[in-house]
Scaffold this motif. Structure first.
Motif, PDB file in Angstrom:
ATOM      1  N   HIS A 158       0.652  -1.391   0.052  1.00 19.81           N
ATOM      2  CA  HIS A 158       0.057   0.018  -0.322  1.00 19.81           C
ATOM      3  C   HIS A 158       0.966   0.888  -0.065  1.00 19.81           C
ATOM      4  CE1 HIS A 158      -3.596  -2.167   0.177  1.00 19.81           C
ATOM      5  NE2 HIS A 158      -3.434  -2.857   1.185  1.00 19.81           N
ATOM      6  N   GLY A 159       0.482   2.672  -0.804  1.00 26.38           N
ATOM      7  CA  GLY A 159       1.046   3.627  -1.055  1.00 26.38           C
ATOM      8  C   GLY A 159       2.383   2.897  -1.855  1.00 26.38           C
ATOM      9  N   ALA A 160       2.222   2.832  -2.447  1.00 29.95           N
ATOM     10  CA  ALA A 160       3.029   2.270  -3.732  1.00 29.95           C
ATOM     11  C   ALA A 160       4.684   3.232  -4.730  1.00 29.95           C
ATOM     12  CB  ALA A 160       3.079   0.987  -4.292  1.00 29.95           C
ATOM     13  N   ALA A 161       3.768   4.343  -4.435  1.00 29.92           N
ATOM     14  CA  ALA A 161       4.150   5.403  -5.167  1.00 29.92           C
ATOM     15  C   ALA A 161       4.836   6.175  -4.493  1.00 29.92           C
ATOM     16  CB  ALA A 161       2.932   6.427  -6.305  1.00 29.92           C
ATOM     17  N   GLY A 162       4.976   6.345  -3.057  1.00 25.94           N
ATOM     18  CA  GLY A 162       5.954   6.805  -1.926  1.00 25.94           C
ATOM     19  C   GLY A 162       7.164   6.456  -1.585  1.00 25.94           C
ATOM     20  N   SER A 163       8.400   7.329  -1.017  1.00 23.12           N
ATOM     21  CA  SER A 163       9.060   6.831  -1.131  1.00 23.12           C
ATOM     22  C   SER A 163       9.847   5.579  -0.511  1.00 23.12           C
ATOM     23  CB  SER A 163      10.171   7.876  -0.304  1.00 23.12           C
ATOM     24  OG  SER A 163      10.238   9.042  -0.908  1.00 23.12           O
ATOM     25  N   GLU A 186      15.026   8.386  -6.249  1.00 22.16           N
ATOM     26  CA  GLU A 186      14.076   9.931  -7.155  1.00 22.16           C
ATOM     27  C   GLU A 186      14.528  10.586  -6.146  1.00 22.16           C
ATOM     28  OE1 GLU A 186       9.745  10.733  -9.535  1.00 22.16           O
ATOM     29  OE2 GLU A 186      10.261   9.009  -8.228  1.00 22.16           O
ATOM     30  N   VAL A 187      14.880  11.395  -6.145  1.00 25.29           N
ATOM     31  CA  VAL A 187      14.629  13.100  -5.738  1.00 25.29           C
ATOM     32  C   VAL A 187      13.766  13.920  -6.413  1.00 25.29           C
ATOM     33  CG1 VAL A 187      15.790  14.869  -4.472  1.00 25.29           C
ATOM     34  CG2 VAL A 187      17.233  12.455  -5.195  1.00 25.29           C
ATOM     35  N   MET A 189       6.454  22.216   4.538  1.00 26.86           N
ATOM     36  CA  MET A 189       5.131  23.043   4.395  1.00 26.86           C
ATOM     37  C   MET A 189       4.046  22.304   3.131  1.00 26.86           C
ATOM     38  SD  MET A 189       5.092  26.878   4.528  1.00 26.86           S
ATOM     39  CE  MET A 189       5.508  27.836   6.137  1.00 26.86           C
ATOM     40  N   MET A 190       5.457  21.891   2.946  1.00 28.73           N
ATOM     41  CA  MET A 190       5.480  20.784   1.325  1.00 28.73           C
ATOM     42  C   MET A 190       4.746  18.818   1.657  1.00 28.73           C
ATOM     43  SD  MET A 190       8.260  21.023  -1.207  1.00 28.73           S
ATOM     44  CE  MET A 190       8.546  22.870  -2.290  1.00 28.73           C
ATOM     45  N   LEU A 191       5.243  18.782   2.850  1.00 30.40           N
ATOM     46  CA  LEU A 191       5.168  17.743   3.277  1.00 30.40           C
ATOM     47  C   LEU A 191       3.773  17.503   3.673  1.00 30.40           C
ATOM     48  CD1 LEU A 191       8.054  17.023   6.278  1.00 30.40           C
ATOM     49  CD2 LEU A 191       7.668  16.103   4.408  1.00 30.40           C
ATOM     50  N   GLU A 192       2.844  18.471   5.328  1.00 39.35           N
ATOM     51  CA  GLU A 192       2.019  19.039   4.874  1.00 39.35           C
ATOM     52  C   GLU A 192       0.818  19.219   4.031  1.00 39.35           C
ATOM     53  OE1 GLU A 192       1.553  21.184   8.165  1.00 39.35           O
ATOM     54  OE2 GLU A 192       2.803  19.850   9.228  1.00 39.35           O
ATOM     55  N   GLY A 193       1.485  19.384   2.751  1.00 38.23           N
ATOM     56  CA  GLY A 193       0.110  19.541   1.944  1.00 38.23           C
ATOM     57  C   GLY A 193       0.233  20.715   1.043  1.00 38.23           C
ATOM     58  N   ILE A 222       1.911  23.618   0.321  1.00 44.40           N
ATOM     59  CA  ILE A 222       2.688  23.728  -1.165  1.00 44.40           C
ATOM     60  C   ILE A 222       3.034  22.779  -1.879  1.00 44.40           C
ATOM     61  CG2 ILE A 222       4.943  25.266  -2.509  1.00 44.40           C
ATOM     62  CD1 ILE A 222       5.139  26.065   0.751  1.00 44.40           C
ATOM     63  N   GLN A 223       2.589  22.890  -3.040  1.00 48.05           N
ATOM     64  CA  GLN A 223       2.793  20.820  -3.558  1.00 48.05           C
ATOM     65  C   GLN A 223       3.824  20.946  -4.405  1.00 48.05           C
ATOM     66  OE1 GLN A 223       0.269  21.869  -7.266  1.00 48.05           O
ATOM     67  NE2 GLN A 223       0.213  19.517  -7.869  1.00 48.05           N
ATOM     68  N   ARG A 224       4.092  19.594  -3.954  1.00 46.45           N
ATOM     69  CA  ARG A 224       5.476  19.586  -4.513  1.00 46.45           C
ATOM     70  C   ARG A 224       5.619  17.762  -5.336  1.00 46.45           C
ATOM     71  NH1 ARG A 224       7.108  14.710  -1.878  1.00 46.45           N
ATOM     72  NH2 ARG A 224       6.050  14.105   0.307  1.00 46.45           N
ATOM     73  N   PRO A 225       6.929  17.485  -5.771  1.00 44.79           N
ATOM     74  CA  PRO A 225       6.172  16.771  -7.129  1.00 44.79           C
ATOM     75  C   PRO A 225       6.865  15.447  -6.817  1.00 44.79           C
ATOM     76  CG  PRO A 225       7.975  18.141  -7.549  1.00 44.79           C
ATOM     77  CD  PRO A 225       7.558  18.619  -6.425  1.00 44.79           C
ATOM     78  N   LYS A 226       6.191  14.374  -7.189  1.00 43.68           N
ATOM     79  CA  LYS A 226       6.906  13.107  -6.437  1.00 43.68           C
ATOM     80  C   LYS A 226       7.906  12.626  -6.592  1.00 43.68           C
ATOM     81  CE  LYS A 226       5.415  10.091  -8.943  1.00 43.68           C
ATOM     82  NZ  LYS A 226       4.307   9.856  -8.826  1.00 43.68           N
ATOM     83  N   GLY A 227       8.755  12.027  -4.931  1.00 43.21           N
ATOM     84  CA  GLY A 227       9.762  12.324  -4.678  1.00 43.21           C
ATOM     85  C   GLY A 227      10.381  12.567  -3.272  1.00 43.21           C
TER      86      GLY A 227
END
Length: 338
Positions: free
Chosen positions: A166-171, A293-294, A308-312, A314-319
């Motif tokens: 589960h959550g396979a697209a995460g780090s 992947e960074v 702020m990115m961690l908490e959503g 601010i938007q950020r790309p995958k990685g």
């Protein structure tokens, strides 16, 4: 001991004060303060690392907000993942020397890396993979070792078995899919629709859209579930396990009564980053068997933005998010390593 003291003294002069991201009161990202502190000194079995890059993970936000599973006395310096150069070597049995390029984590408290210099336990560091820049290497330790331990030390999976991730697209999930596929394990994964093709390319044989598909209606008799999501997803996962199967969570303690009723094993664990496990990961990376992947690289001064990115907010790309501490590394590639 005399030789070590001589090497420490002979190394270039180190600053008495450094810049670091500190927390004096738990709270939102605004609680983070970028301030000058005395340069830390390595104790027995520790080294002082000039930090070139520091990884940012959700555990850093848990610590910052006071939600860590570990006791965290204030004030504290945030950060655990790092890559850098050994500057001083403490007393004791330390298999590192001044000038070594290393990667790993600081200590079992997951503290100290968001700084220009950090003290780290020598037993939680290893030589940096030759194929990775410091920025790339700083993204690896906690998440890659977590994936390895979950699959092979806790789930005890082997070739020919099946795992649901589960959550396979995460780090952590991205490393888990790669490591499982490499080991000959059949990988079924859940991810958002937009990430399904990415997860397939990592090695998943089957990918389910968690928003539109109920995984418990699609799969059954699974050898192990790797839960990187928690909550309702974790609870529903018991239904897909075979008798004697294993549910391994990096998020929260599973329901033991439910595990007993289903005749399965369910465990929560905290990662244990060691030199031996880091060496294993480094070897796979350097052989091209594990891709890194960074997603976002920010200067150290922007650590609050990273949270702020961690908490959503601010938007950020995958990685993985990485803080670049050494200005010479700011141009380092954020693309996957070959």
């Amino acid at each position: 001991m005399a030789d070590r003291l001589t090497r420490n003294a002979a190394h270039r002069t180190l600053p008495s004060e450094i810049k670091a991201w500190r927390v004096h009161a738990f709270g939102a990202p605004e609680a983070m303060i970028f301030e000058s502190i005395a340069r830390p000194k390595p104790g027995p079995n520790e080294v002082l690392v000039r930090v070139h890059a520091a990884g940012v993970g959700p555990w850093d936000a848990w610590i910052r907000s006071g939600k860590s599973a570990l006791p965290q006395p204030l004030p504290l310096t945030l950060g655990s993942d790092l890559a850098g150069e050994v500057q001083e070597v403490g007393a004791g049995s330390v298999n590192l020397d001044i000038g070594d390029q290393v990667f790993g984590v600081t200590n079992t408290q997951f503290l100290g890396a968001y700084a220009e210099y950090a003290v780290a336990s020598a037993s939680m560091l290893a030589q940096r993979p030759h194929s990775l820049s410091p920025v790339q290497a700083a993204s690896v330790p906690v998440v890659a070792v977590t994936a390895w331990q979950a699959l092979f030390e806790y789930a005890r999976l082997a070739a020919g078995q099946t795992v649901l991730i589960h959550g396979a697209a995460g780090s952590v999930g991205g490393y888990a899919v790669q490591l499982a596929h490499r080991a000959g394990i059949h990988v079924i994964a859940t991810a958002a629709g937009a990430d399904m093709e990415y997860v397939r390319k990592l090695g998943a044989a089957q990918v389910l859209d968690y928003r539109s598909q109920r995984f418990e209606q699609e799969v059954k008799e699974i050898d192990a579930v790797l839960d990187l999501v928690g909550g309702d997803t974790q609870a529903r996962s018991f239904a897909v396990l075979r008798e004697g199967g294993r549910l391994i969570s990096t998020v929260s303690q599973p329901d033991q009564q439910l595990a007993t009723d289903r005749r399965v094993t369910a465990e929560f664990f905290l990662v244990a980053v060691t030199t031996e496990r880091l060496n294993l990961i480094a070897e796979l990376v350097d052989r091209g068997e594990l891709k890194v992947e960074v997603g976002t690289v920010l200067p150290l001064a922007d650590a609050r933005k990273a949270h702020m990115m961690l908490e959503g907010r601010i938007q950020r790309p995958k990685g993985k998010i990485v803080l670049c501490v050494d200005s010479s590394e700011e141009g380092s590639s954020s693309k996957p390593a070959p």
